[in-house]
Enzyme design. Structure first.
Site, short mmCIF file in Angstrom:
data_model
loop_
_atom_site.label_atom_id
_atom_site.label_comp_id
_atom_site.label_asym_id
_atom_site.label_seq_id
_atom_site.Cartn_x
_atom_site.Cartn_y
_atom_site.Cartn_z
N GLY B 39 0.84 -1.32 0.17
CA GLY B 39 0.14 -0.04 0.18
C GLY B 39 0.96 1.33 -0.03
N GLU B 55 -0.55 1.61 -6.93
CA GLU B 55 -0.02 0.86 -6.13
C GLU B 55 0.30 -0.64 -6.43
OE1 GLU B 55 1.84 1.49 -3.42
OE2 GLU B 55 1.39 3.69 -3.37
N GLU B 59 3.58 -2.36 -7.13
CA GLU B 59 4.23 -3.34 -6.20
C GLU B 59 4.37 -4.66 -6.91
OE1 GLU B 59 5.09 -2.91 -2.81
OE2 GLU B 59 3.81 -1.16 -2.23
N PRO B 76 -7.25 5.62 15.57
CA PRO B 76 -6.13 6.76 15.85
C PRO B 76 -4.94 6.22 15.87
CG PRO B 76 -8.08 7.39 16.92
CD PRO B 76 -8.38 5.96 16.44
N GLU B 107 11.77 -8.23 -1.90
CA GLU B 107 11.07 -8.11 -0.67
C GLU B 107 9.58 -8.56 -0.93
OE1 GLU B 107 12.91 -9.28 1.39
OE2 GLU B 107 13.97 -7.70 2.25
#
Lengths: 220, 220
Positions: B39, B55, B59, B76, B107
């Site tokens: 993300g 993304e 990726e 939060p 990775e």
DNA sequence: ACAAAAGTGTTCGATATACACCCATGT
DNA sequence: ACATGGGTGTATATCGAACACTTTTGT
């Protein structure tokens, strides 16, 4: 320029067999005078759900309602003032609580979803999406019960389903299916309303949880 | 401090009958070395969906995949560096395209959803939610087809369903139900794989659209 | 020949739908 | 007595679940 995050809440209720949505009239530009779905900014220290609950309380005074996250809308042009992302929710309040909501603020009122006014921003899309979700959920969950007060008649319940689905249901089939679920507790109390008095019932959430665990859902 | 908005994408594939998810290893704190759902931040001028597609491309190198918004997470405390709201998505890529994805970045790799490593942030919740959504959608839509290449056998398709639902299905019932939908085009082509050769089929999206319009959905 | 996967129908129970009359109350 | 909404059962069609054997290829 950071992205600002808001919540908008599509609040439904049923009034005398009609599915209604709470809208507020905008007092400022843009879209001044247009009707909009209630909402506001997410504060620094609250979760998205807390923000939705807070807005719901501020705009309508209601609390303890069914609330479910709907979808997030983030078109770069959705607000001419600048970039916003809104997390939309939908809420269901019963007819009794709905009354207090509409009267609180002068610029908030219930509209029939059939005859709603033009809406500000992308709020028409949000409302349409909420309606679609509500119809779908009605068929495999018990959200319908959230639109009724604590005690209700089977006729009341059927009217809720008919209002949301937009079509008439067969009374005997409806009652059989509800009965099969075994999630209603008949009360020793009747209500008279222009004909033979009807038995009041109460929703038994406890029984429902057991059904859910077994994967048994609503067969409408 | 403004709220920062990100997208996270749960990317599923099927490899030899096993449902897998693409994870990336974090190179920086917090959660350095932990695996995470791919993300990143939503840019100023792009919609949420465009951000997710970007993304996905960055990726994994894959494009033209099934992509659906899942849910937004905004506790939060979900990122210790500061307040974030993430709009989570889930994507389905077929086995052929999946190969290029896992090898691009050192990775990034596919993990079986059964044997996945501990995840960073609240990504375990997001993955669980995606899995639940996928299982539900499988039962009343045709998302299952998105996990297969253009041509596939009925056995391949059944394996997809079994991998996601986590249980064996009856071959005859499965084929009857698929056949009833009439959305597969049998090809004049066979594939041999250790036994009697199987006929290849192609998904006919055009026929499916007609079914959707009539409200006919998947009966699993 | 045998191992391995493909392909093919029928029976039964459960569920959804269609359908009509009597009941209890208020006026 | 009549108008109004409440309450009840049966018959049929459809759908989902269980279940076993033959066919075609490769080795």
């Amino acid at each position: 320029m950071p992205i600002r995050v808001t919540v908008d809440i599509v609040i439904f209720t049923i009034q005398s067999g009609d599915l209604q949505v709470l809208l507020v009239r905008r007092g400022i530009e843009p879209y001044k005078g247009r009707w909009a779905i209630p909402g506001g900014f997410v504060l620094e220290q609250e979760s998205l759900e807390q923000a939705a609950l807070r807005e719901l309380r501020e705009e309508t005074g209601v609390t303890d309602v069914y609330l479910e996250q709907l979808y997030s809308f983030g078109d770069p042009k959705r607000d001419p003032r600048g970039r916003t992302v809104t997390v939309a929710w939908f809420a269901l309040v019963d007819a009794e609580r709905a009354l207090q909501a509409g009267t609180d603020a002068a610029e908030a009122r219930w509209w029939s979803v059939q005859h709603r006014p033009p809406l500000a921003f992308d709020h028409a899309s949000i409302l349409d999406y909420a309606l679609e979700r509500l119809r779908n959920k009605l068929e495999y969950t018990t959200v319908g019960f959230q639109l009724l007060p604590d005690k209700f008649t089977l006729g009341d319940l059927q009217k809720v389903y008919e209002a949301i689905l937009g079509r008439a249901l067969d009374k005997r089939n409806f009652r059989r299916k509800i009965g099969l679920l075994g999630i209603l507790k008949p009360l020793d109390e009747l209500r008279s309303e222009g004909g033979r008095p009807a038995r009041l019932h109460r929703f038994s959430a406890r029984k429902f949880e057991k059904l859910k665990d077994k994967g048994i859902l609503f067969p409408f």
